[in-house]
Design a protein around this motif. Structure first.
Motif, short mmCIF file in Angstrom:
data_model
loop_
_atom_site.label_atom_id
_atom_site.label_comp_id
_atom_site.label_asym_id
_atom_site.label_seq_id
_atom_site.Cartn_x
_atom_site.Cartn_y
_atom_site.Cartn_z
N GLU A 1 1.14 7.40 3.06
CA GLU A 1 0.35 8.77 3.00
C GLU A 1 1.55 9.78 3.55
O GLU A 1 1.80 9.53 4.54
CB GLU A 1 -0.76 8.56 3.87
CG GLU A 1 -1.58 7.61 3.47
CD GLU A 1 -2.93 7.79 4.43
OE1 GLU A 1 -3.39 8.64 4.63
OE2 GLU A 1 -3.10 6.55 5.17
N ARG B 1 0.93 -1.09 -0.12
CA ARG B 1 0.03 0.07 -0.14
C ARG B 1 0.86 1.33 0.05
O ARG B 1 2.04 1.35 0.82
CB ARG B 1 -0.86 -0.17 1.22
CG ARG B 1 -1.95 1.14 1.34
CD ARG B 1 -2.68 0.97 2.46
NE ARG B 1 -2.05 0.97 3.72
CZ ARG B 1 -2.39 0.77 4.92
NH1 ARG B 1 -3.85 0.55 5.08
NH2 ARG B 1 -1.86 0.57 5.97
N ARG C 1 1.25 17.66 3.09
CA ARG C 1 -0.07 17.59 3.21
C ARG C 1 -1.03 17.64 2.09
O ARG C 1 -2.03 17.16 1.76
CB ARG C 1 -0.70 18.96 4.14
CG ARG C 1 -0.13 18.80 5.67
CD ARG C 1 -0.64 19.89 6.40
NE ARG C 1 0.03 20.03 7.82
CZ ARG C 1 0.77 20.99 7.94
NH1 ARG C 1 0.96 21.87 7.32
NH2 ARG C 1 1.46 21.03 9.43
N ALA D 1 -0.68 13.57 -2.56
CA ALA D 1 -1.52 12.47 -2.51
C ALA D 1 -0.34 11.10 -2.39
O ALA D 1 0.60 11.33 -2.95
CB ALA D 1 -2.40 12.35 -3.54
N PRO D 2 -0.87 10.17 -1.80
CA PRO D 2 -0.03 8.85 -1.77
C PRO D 2 0.10 8.54 -3.51
O PRO D 2 -0.86 8.76 -4.13
CB PRO D 2 -0.99 7.83 -1.13
CG PRO D 2 -1.92 8.56 -0.16
CD PRO D 2 -1.98 10.06 -0.99
N VAL E 1 0.82 11.25 6.85
CA VAL E 1 1.10 10.57 7.89
C VAL E 1 2.51 10.72 8.52
O VAL E 1 2.84 11.12 9.51
CB VAL E 1 0.68 9.11 7.93
CG1 VAL E 1 1.03 8.51 9.13
CG2 VAL E 1 -0.90 9.12 7.55
#
Length: 650
Positions: free
Chosen positions: A16, A13, A58, A61-62, A19
């Motif tokens: 992020e 996955r 922030r 995006a991933p 995070v």
């Protein structure tokens, strides 16, 4: 010296960035000089992505395929230029590292690596670490002299390799749920991922019962672990492997040195340990408690700074700067021992006077920075020293942690020493040592006899006698004790009671907690502390020495006293008492902290935890407050645990 953080999504996955950014922002105090993040992939065809500041993270995006994220907050000490920025990669981009610490022998390693064909773009030790891994793989750890915690992505072998220094000076925490591996310098960095904080009851019991801290891979947070000192960790797919790479020499293999030979060898190793810890591109100073250990560092460092010019004059000014915690109460004040060191070296003194009212007001902040409960209010004294150094513009401090454990400096060691002589039936030597102790220290205290009994008598009998002698009350809730007691202490590692006691304090319940405090207190103010006594060459030498070089004729730290002849003022070299950065904790709980402590113990939340027999604890507290006994360390554990639970778990 910095903060590290990272995520490895074993499921593939994508990471992020927001995070990852939270993980490093909550640790920003550790690295006020810069921030960096990188997204990496297990697919060598995908080039790494460098993520900018917080706002960029922030909004980022991933990205599919990027399952590894490294974050870093920088405290610039060696090569403060942008060339030392992290996360850092090798020239070919195949290996990346996020690293916290200092490799003190980086100059020597860099020359060796240059001879092997490596080229360097910066003057940083981080780049040397990367090159050392490329040259020697995991074997590079045996060549590093320093304090460190790092995570390295090996794009050639497609695995994550992490490691922590030999003695555990720098922290490395992680969480692994079978899908995601997360790591950080501080536990709060892991909580920023979204891990729900809940108390680890095993750690809570060990803390309340035996003041045990940092004594295992577990932490006070359920599910969060720490990599043990002197271990490496590899994440390969969904397999996590932990391996020890170094250990203390076998204590039974004592080398034979005369007192003079041992002192000369110690002095050479100690001077070199201090010398390489003076390598810095920013201002450097020293902690000075007035004790034998910090005073030895200040005197040796002063000689190296101003006689051998190991540090550029612009980084230290005209005089070495020292930082000390003092009190107006002469019982706890050490300025009478600090002054001879200042007179000998000409160092510039800076003093702080810890105020118990400030402790009551700022305890929540102190608990937050420490991450976990701590052992006594002496941590507050150290906190004040680090703050003072930061206010004075110093970014690097030398400090004396580790000397007491390595040199049998605590007076409790005498009990184990007497037990060894008794077990060997060396009655003549025992008699001489007992008389020497009485001559130097006066009446032999109860805790020395307790250690003697603990070494020679069966444990159940010792507990019974101790209970009868002290009239101790069981203030731990009976159901909590039934579920989690007793403490599981490691077995003795030697036939010598003293050597076993040393080993336990170095590797189980003792030094590790002190290093935890040292790291959190210093990094709270962007200060790097360096500990010459924990140079692994010195540790190995002292671990193999016969106990006669540590305790002799009633003196602790005999070898250090011998080695510092002509270097340390005799008023300090031959002092017999011992304090360190102490506080008048027993008095505070009878005066300025009395109502504060009583309110916490009486609070309904404290009672509802199920950890304490609160009524018994309150009775014990009132006996202390009335001057009938001194249990200040125990009271502090009750108070500090409750403050920690409120700060992190409620």
């Amino acid at each position: 010296m910095c903060a590290i953080a990272g995520l490895y999504e074993a499921s593939g996955r994508p990471v992020e960035p927001v995070v990852l950014e939270r993980m490093i922002q909550v640790q920003a105090h550790r690295g006020p000089d810069g921030q960096g993040m990188a997204l990496l992939s297990t697919d060598p065809a995908l080039r790494p992505i460098s993520v900018g500041g917080p706002e960029v993270a922030r909004q980022h995006a991933p990205v599919s395929g990027y399952s590894i994220g490294f974050g870093h907050r920088r405290l610039a000490i060696i090569d403060p230029s942008p060339l030392g920025h992290q996360p850092m990669s090798t020239e070919d981009g195949r290996c990346w590292v996020t690293y916290n610490g200092e490799i003190y022998n980086y100059l020597e390693l860099r020359e060796e690596l240059r001879a092997n064909g490596y080229r360097f773009r910066s003057g940083s030790d981080t780049e040397v670490l990367l090159a050392a891994y490329r040259q020697w793989g995991e074997g590079c750890l045996a060549r590093l002299n320093g304090m460190f915690a790092f995570a390295l992505w090996d794009g050639v072998r497609r695995r994550l390799f992490c490691a922590r220094d030999r003695m555990g000076e720098k922290p490395f925490y992680y969480h692994w749920d079978g899908e995601r591996f997360t790591f950080a310098s501080e536990i709060k960095g892991l909580l920023a991922v979204g891990i729900h904080p809940s108390a680890n009851h095993r750690a809570v019991f060990d803390y309340l019962e035996g003041a045990c801290l940092d004594h295992s891979e577990g932490t006070f947070f359920e599910g969060i672990r720490q990599l043990p000192p002197a271990h490496g960790l590899t994440v390969d797919g969904r397999t996590v492997t932990i391996t020890r790479y170094w250990g203390l020499p076998a204590v039974e293999e004592a080398h034979e040195y005369s007192p003079r030979e041992a002192a000369d060898r110690f002095r050479d190793l100690f001077r070199d340990a201090v010398r390489i810890r003076l390598r810095s591109d920013v201002a450097i100073g020293s902690c000075l408690s007035g004790g034998l250990d910090s005073s030895s560092i200040v005197c040796v460092a002063n000689d190296l700074m101003f006689v051998e010019h190991a540090v550029p004059r612009e980084l230290i000014g005209e005089r070495q700067k020292t930082f000390s915690s003092c009190f107006e109460d002469p019982t706890y004040d050490e300025r009478r021992f600090i002054r001879p060191v200042l007179e000998r070296t000409g160092a510039q003194a800076h003093y702080t006077f810890p105020d118990p009212k400030e402790l009551a007001e700022s305890i929540s902040k102190l608990v937050w920075h420490q991450d976990e409960p701590f052992g006594s209010t002496s941590i507050f004294a150290q906190w004040n020293v680090m703050r003072l150094a930061a206010q004075s513009g110093v970014k690097v401090l030398l400090d004396g942690q580790g000397a007491d454990e390595l040199l049998a400096g605590y007076h409790g060691f005498f009990g184990a020493f007497f037990a060894d002589l008794t077990a060997k039936r060396q009655w003549m030597v025992l008699t001489k040592e007992l008389l020497a102790y009485r001559r130097l220290h006066g009446r032999i205290p109860r805790y020395v006899f307790a250690n003697l009994a603990r070494a020679l008598l069966p444990a159940p009998f010792v507990r019974l006698v101790r209970s009868r002698m002290t009239g101790s009350v069981d203030w731990i809730a009976s159901e909590f004790r039934r579920q989690w007691g007793p403490i599981q202490a490691p077995p003795p590692n030697s036939s010598s009671h003293l050597l076993s006691m040393q080993y336990q304090l170095l590797t189980w319940n003792g030094l590790r907690a002190l290093l935890h405090y040292e790291d959190r207190n210093s990094m709270a103010f962007g200060i790097e502390t360096r500990l010459p006594f924990l140079d692994h060459r010195l540790v190995e030498f002292l671990s193999g020495l016969d106990v006669s070089h540590k305790i002799r004729r009633g003196w602790t730290k005999a070898i250090l006293r011998d080695a510092m002849e002509g270097i340390l003022p005799d008023d300090v070299r031959w002092r017999v008492d011992k304090m360190g950065f102490v506080t008048p904790e027993d008095i505070w709980f009878r005066t300025s902290l009395r109502e504060f402590a009583r309110e916490i113990l009486s609070d309904a939340r404290t009672r509802a935890r199920g950890y304490l027999n609160v009524d018994a604890a309150l009775n014990e507290f009132e006996a202390h407050a009335a001057g009938m006994k001194n249990i200040s360390f125990t009271i502090w554990r009750w108070i500090n645990l409750e403050m920690w639970l409120r700060r992190f778990c409620d």
